[in-house]
Structure formats: C-alpha cells, structure tokens
Design an enzyme around this catalytic site. Structure first.
Site, PDB file in Angstrom:
ATOM      1  N   HIS A  56       0.844  -1.200   0.000  1.00 19.16           N
ATOM      2  CA  HIS A  56       0.000   0.000   0.000  1.00 19.16           C
ATOM      3  C   HIS A  56       0.877   1.247   0.000  1.00 19.16           C
ATOM      4  O   HIS A  56       1.502   1.593   1.005  1.00 19.16           O
ATOM      5  CB  HIS A  56      -0.910   0.026   1.228  1.00 19.16           C
ATOM      6  CG  HIS A  56      -1.939   1.127   1.162  1.00 19.16           C
ATOM      7  ND1 HIS A  56      -3.255   0.906   0.849  1.00 19.16           N
ATOM      8  CD2 HIS A  56      -1.832   2.457   1.349  1.00 19.16           C
ATOM      9  CE1 HIS A  56      -3.913   2.047   0.856  1.00 19.16           C
ATOM     10  NE2 HIS A  56      -3.063   3.015   1.154  1.00 19.16           N
ATOM     11  N   HIS A  58       1.467   5.364  -2.232  1.00 15.65           N
ATOM     12  CA  HIS A  58       0.979   6.377  -3.175  1.00 15.65           C
ATOM     13  C   HIS A  58       2.184   7.011  -3.849  1.00 15.65           C
ATOM     14  O   HIS A  58       2.688   8.048  -3.426  1.00 15.65           O
ATOM     15  CB  HIS A  58       0.144   7.423  -2.440  1.00 15.65           C
ATOM     16  CG  HIS A  58      -1.159   6.893  -1.928  1.00 15.65           C
ATOM     17  ND1 HIS A  58      -2.332   6.981  -2.648  1.00 15.65           N
ATOM     18  CD2 HIS A  58      -1.455   6.238  -0.780  1.00 15.65           C
ATOM     19  CE1 HIS A  58      -3.307   6.414  -1.957  1.00 15.65           C
ATOM     20  NE2 HIS A  58      -2.800   5.952  -0.817  1.00 15.65           N
ATOM     21  N   GLN A 151      -9.435   8.906  -6.010  1.00 13.14           N
ATOM     22  CA  GLN A 151      -9.192   9.555  -4.718  1.00 13.14           C
ATOM     23  C   GLN A 151     -10.384  10.385  -4.234  1.00 13.14           C
ATOM     24  O   GLN A 151     -10.682  10.426  -3.039  1.00 13.14           O
ATOM     25  CB  GLN A 151      -7.960  10.456  -4.830  1.00 13.14           C
ATOM     26  CG  GLN A 151      -7.688  11.350  -3.631  1.00 13.14           C
ATOM     27  CD  GLN A 151      -7.132  10.605  -2.441  1.00 13.14           C
ATOM     28  OE1 GLN A 151      -5.966  10.251  -2.405  1.00 13.14           O
ATOM     29  NE2 GLN A 151      -7.989  10.356  -1.447  1.00 13.14           N
ATOM     30  N   HIS A 209      -9.416   1.444  -0.287  1.00 16.11           N
ATOM     31  CA  HIS A 209      -9.290   2.227   0.943  1.00 16.11           C
ATOM     32  C   HIS A 209     -10.640   2.071   1.644  1.00 16.11           C
ATOM     33  O   HIS A 209     -11.652   2.606   1.176  1.00 16.11           O
ATOM     34  CB  HIS A 209      -9.055   3.696   0.629  1.00 16.11           C
ATOM     35  CG  HIS A 209      -7.669   4.033   0.198  1.00 16.11           C
ATOM     36  ND1 HIS A 209      -7.074   3.480  -0.916  1.00 16.11           N
ATOM     37  CD2 HIS A 209      -6.752   4.887   0.737  1.00 16.11           C
ATOM     38  CE1 HIS A 209      -5.850   3.983  -1.053  1.00 16.11           C
ATOM     39  NE2 HIS A 209      -5.634   4.832  -0.066  1.00 16.11           N
ATOM     40  N   GLU A 212     -11.371   4.296   6.248  1.00 16.99           N
ATOM     41  CA  GLU A 212     -10.245   5.038   6.830  1.00 16.99           C
ATOM     42  C   GLU A 212     -10.805   6.275   7.541  1.00 16.99           C
ATOM     43  O   GLU A 212     -10.698   7.403   7.076  1.00 16.99           O
ATOM     44  CB  GLU A 212      -9.240   5.443   5.754  1.00 16.99           C
ATOM     45  CG  GLU A 212      -7.974   6.053   6.332  1.00 16.99           C
ATOM     46  CD  GLU A 212      -7.031   6.583   5.278  1.00 16.99           C
ATOM     47  OE1 GLU A 212      -5.964   7.082   5.654  1.00 16.99           O
ATOM     48  OE2 GLU A 212      -7.361   6.516   4.071  1.00 16.99           O
ATOM     49  N   ASP A 308       2.263   3.308   2.939  1.00 15.21           N
ATOM     50  CA  ASP A 308       1.267   4.305   2.575  1.00 15.21           C
ATOM     51  C   ASP A 308       1.886   5.580   2.008  1.00 15.21           C
ATOM     52  O   ASP A 308       1.647   5.922   0.858  1.00 15.21           O
ATOM     53  CB  ASP A 308       0.354   4.638   3.760  1.00 15.21           C
ATOM     54  CG  ASP A 308      -0.941   5.324   3.334  1.00 15.21           C
ATOM     55  OD1 ASP A 308      -1.180   5.473   2.124  1.00 15.21           O
ATOM     56  OD2 ASP A 308      -1.726   5.703   4.219  1.00 15.21           O
ATOM     57  N   TRP A 314       0.217  13.920   3.202  1.00 19.69           N
ATOM     58  CA  TRP A 314      -0.336  13.282   4.393  1.00 19.69           C
ATOM     59  C   TRP A 314       0.716  12.940   5.451  1.00 19.69           C
ATOM     60  O   TRP A 314       0.385  12.746   6.603  1.00 19.69           O
ATOM     61  CB  TRP A 314      -1.070  11.995   3.990  1.00 19.69           C
ATOM     62  CG  TRP A 314      -2.233  12.258   3.102  1.00 19.69           C
ATOM     63  CD1 TRP A 314      -3.514  12.582   3.491  1.00 19.69           C
ATOM     64  CD2 TRP A 314      -2.248  12.232   1.671  1.00 19.69           C
ATOM     65  NE1 TRP A 314      -4.303  12.760   2.384  1.00 19.69           N
ATOM     66  CE2 TRP A 314      -3.559  12.558   1.249  1.00 19.69           C
ATOM     67  CE3 TRP A 314      -1.280  11.964   0.699  1.00 19.69           C
ATOM     68  CZ2 TRP A 314      -3.935  12.619  -0.093  1.00 19.69           C
ATOM     69  CZ3 TRP A 314      -1.643  12.033  -0.632  1.00 19.69           C
ATOM     70  CH2 TRP A 314      -2.947  12.352  -1.019  1.00 19.69           C
TER      71      TRP A 314
END
Length: 427
Positions: A56, A58, A151, A209, A212, A308, A314
């Site tokens: 996982h 991005h 997203q 996802h 979350e 992640d 983030w």
C-alpha cells in the site's frame, strides 16, 4: 557454474545454508562447498530474507512534501484537499522523477515489490501515464503493481468512474476505491458493489481504501466481504486501513471478523499513517486509529503492514524502510512477544507477497532470485535494529550494497576496539 552464490546465510526460520543462483532463479539451497560461481557473497552470520514488500503506497504523491504548501492541520481531509491543489500544477516529468527517486530508495532498502495507488480523478490521467512509464523503467528490479484509485470518490467525482475504467484499459493492474469518501453511505455501498463487479469481469484484484475514518458506523468492509463472496473473488481482495474497526463496539466486531476471514480478504493496516491521521478530532482519551491487527491474525486473516506515504501531503517523514513500518506497527499493536515480533517481520515479507499475489516470491529452489542480506542474526534483531541492508539482490543481480555499520570506540581506561553498533559482542 552458478552466476552467484550467497554463502552461509541464516534464513528467517534459523536454517543456515548456501544459496545458488543461475539465470535469475534460485537453483540450489544446500551446502555448495567448492562449487564455482562468477560471484560469491559472504553472508556468514547475517540474516538472508526474501525482499521486503509494500502492498500500500501512493507513488504519484511521494516526495512532494511542501508542494504547494504544508498540511497545517495534519488531517486526512486537508491532505486530500492539498493533493487536489498539487494535481493542478504538477507535471508528468515531475511525477516520474519523484517516483524513480523513491524506487532508488526502495531498492537500497531491499524493498523490491510495491503496490501503488494512482489517482484517477484527473481527466488527463497524468499520474497514471507517469507510473506506467515508471513500472516499465524499474521492472528488472522492482515488481510495481498499480491500483486505479479514484481519490475523490468513484461516484462523488463526476468523471472518476470513466477515468478509472480508462486507467484499467491502459494497463493498471488492480481496481481501487474509497467508499467512505462518497457523499452517502448508500453511495459508498454501491461503489463497493460496482468496483468488485468490474474486477470480476476483468479478472483483476481489488484493493479498496476501506473505512479510513474514526466513525464506527463506517462499515463498508462488511459490504466488501459480502461482494467478495458473491462474485467469487476470495483471495483477490484487500481492505486497506480499516481504521473504523478501532472504534467499533466489540459485539459488532465479533460478527465482522469471521465474515472477513470467510471471504479470504487481505487486510493492510498502515501504522505510521494511521496513528498520525486518526484521532485528530479527539481530546483525551485520544484514539490512535490502528485497526484490530491481533484479532484479525487470530481469525486466520492475512494481515500485512503498509507504508502508505513518504514525504507527501499526508506524512512528513519516511524512508522506504519496511522494517521501520513493522517496528512502529508492533509497538502500536502491542505485538511484543518473540513470536508476535516474528509475525511482524512476516507482515512486511511473506504476508504482503500473498496480498500482492507474487507467486514466485520466497527462498526456495525455483523462486525468483531476489533477496536481501541484513546485518542481523534473526528477524527480531532485524526489527530491533532496523538492520542495515548489506546486500540487495534482484533477479539474480546485486543491485545495492551498504557497508556494515561498525563503530570504533575510544573510551578512557579501555582498549580501543571496533564493535558492531548495537549488536551484542561475541568472541
């Protein structure tokens, strides 16, 4: 004659063996004595592991921290908004450059398989094109699997559905989604159904996802388990994050966990990010958000740690080190017994390989000759030290080497000597 022999390494199960490599495959695992090889790597006293796997990530956003601004609140929602701003100004070349830089980091850390989500809420599909290019560039040493990820919501964004289908047509590997970010719970449930149907029709895997959020009423994982069974997708589906389970009441979870297990859904908690983003609206007690890892493992669910984010809207830290991820995970999940810590090592190697469907992964004759030699005696020590990756081998070729981290001590009243940093001295 072998292309490469790794001599005397200790496998995660404690077995000491030589490993013979020929033509990019492991062709022998036994004492090779005087066998000849074009190159020999001495791993005596060191841990030899299959490569690390991150299910996982991005990669389209990685290494963009501070562009166009910093996430001041540190929340998930501001991060999503900030990413929306960045998408409007970034170029394809910038995404490729950042992604390739990250892949270099990953290679040096023995991270040779990555599943990356790529945003499809962009009519240009700039990130998709960039990461398809990167996938081709790194294919000789990293297994890069891409997830079509809307997203801003599969239904919430007006063109996300069409763009997600376009991305899959372009060669993206996995169907993604974000049901808890749709406008209503009903839309979230409908998105899970349609996304699973798309995957079933195309013969693809699913990675959503899922939940979350700190909201215990976010229960899309239940729908995902149902759709997985209805469509015969068992073993091909992953629920990422699952943080709402942290806040659910125990009675509901006692019903939910067997459903997840029956559907053979893989679970991907992301400890570094989950404990940073969750509980931001709490005072005290403050929830840390990590899903129920130990309980899922006890039900036979395949669970693996994910990275992640690294230096993006983030998360302001990160190094592509899956041992760092597992180290944080074992603390937050309170998995501190010797067996639990060994499980945490599996959760960044074999468990994650299962989630990604890497059939030729591992240390056995016939497997792909990708492995990592660590400056540690065993998996628990590797976690404790976040051990140096002394040598990384990808498809039978040495792709990275790092000097052993020794320290020379000069202490008053004691003779000067060299010792391995943080490892017990043995005669």
């Amino acid at each position: 004659m072998f292309d490469l022999i790794v001599k005397g390494g200790t496998l995660p199960d404690g077995q000491v063996t030589d490993i013979g490599i020929q033509g990019g495959k492991i062709t022998a695992m036994e004492a090779l004595g005087s066998a000849q090889a074009k190159r020999v790597v001495d791993a005596t006293g060191d841990l030899v592991s299959p490569p690390f796997v991150d299910p996982h990530f991005h990669m389209d956003a990685t290494l963009s921290y501070g562009l166009p601004r910093i996430n001041a609140s540190g929340t998930l929602l501001e991060g999503i908004g900030l990413w929306g701003e960045l998408k409007q100004v970034m170029t394809q070349d910038e995404v490729v450059e950042r992604a390739l830089t990250y892949c270099d980091w990953a290679t040096s850390m023995g991270l040779l398989a990555i599943r990356s989500h790529v945003d499809t809420c962009d009519d240009r599909l700039l990130g998709v094109e960039a990461l398809l290019h990167v996938r081709e560039q790194v294919k000789d040493y990293i297994d890069l699997q891409l997830v079509a990820f809307p997203q801003d919501g599969f239904y919430r964004d007006p063109t996300a559905r069409d763009n997600t289908l376009r991305a899959l047509d372009m060669g993206v590997d996995v169907v993604g989604g974000i049901p808890h970010f749709e406008r209503t719970m009903a839309d979230g449930k409908a998105s899970v159904r349609e996304l699973c149907e798309i995957a079933a029709q195309r013969g693809l895997q699913v990675d959503l996802h899922c939940d979350e959020t700190d909201d215990p009423q976010s229960r899309h994982i239940e729908t995902l388990a149902f759709e997985t069974q209805r469509l015969g997708l068992q073993g091909r589906v992953a629920g990422s994050h699952l943080t709402s389970m942290h806040s659910m009441d125990n009675y509901y979870v006692s019903k939910l966990l067997p459903l997840i297990a029956e559907a053979e859904i893989n679970a991907i908690p992301n400890p570094l990010i989950n404990i940073v983003l969750q509980g931001r609206h709490d005072t005290y007690p403050k929830r840390r958000g990590l899903t129920r890892v130990k309980e899922m493992l006890a039900h036979g669910i395949n669970v693996g740690w994910g990275q992640d984010c690294v230096l993006d809207p983030w998360y302001s830290l990160g190094t592509a080190d899956m041992l760092d991820v597992a180290f944080m995970g074992l603390h937050v999940a309170q998995m501190t017994s010797p067996q639990e810590m060994r499980t945490c090592f599996d959760m960044v190697t074999t468990n994650n390989a299962k989630t990604m469907g890497l059939d030729d992964y591992g240390l056995y004759v016939g497997a792909k000759a990708s492995l990592v030699i660590l400056d540690a005696n065993d998996p628990v020590e590797a976690l404790r030290l976040r051990a140096t990756r002394l040598c990384v081998i990808a498809n039978g070729r040495v792709v990275s080497q790092t000097p052993r981290a020794d320290a020379t001590l000069s202490l008053e009243g004691r003779p000067e000597r060299s010792r391995r940093r943080h490892r017990p001295h043995t005669a």
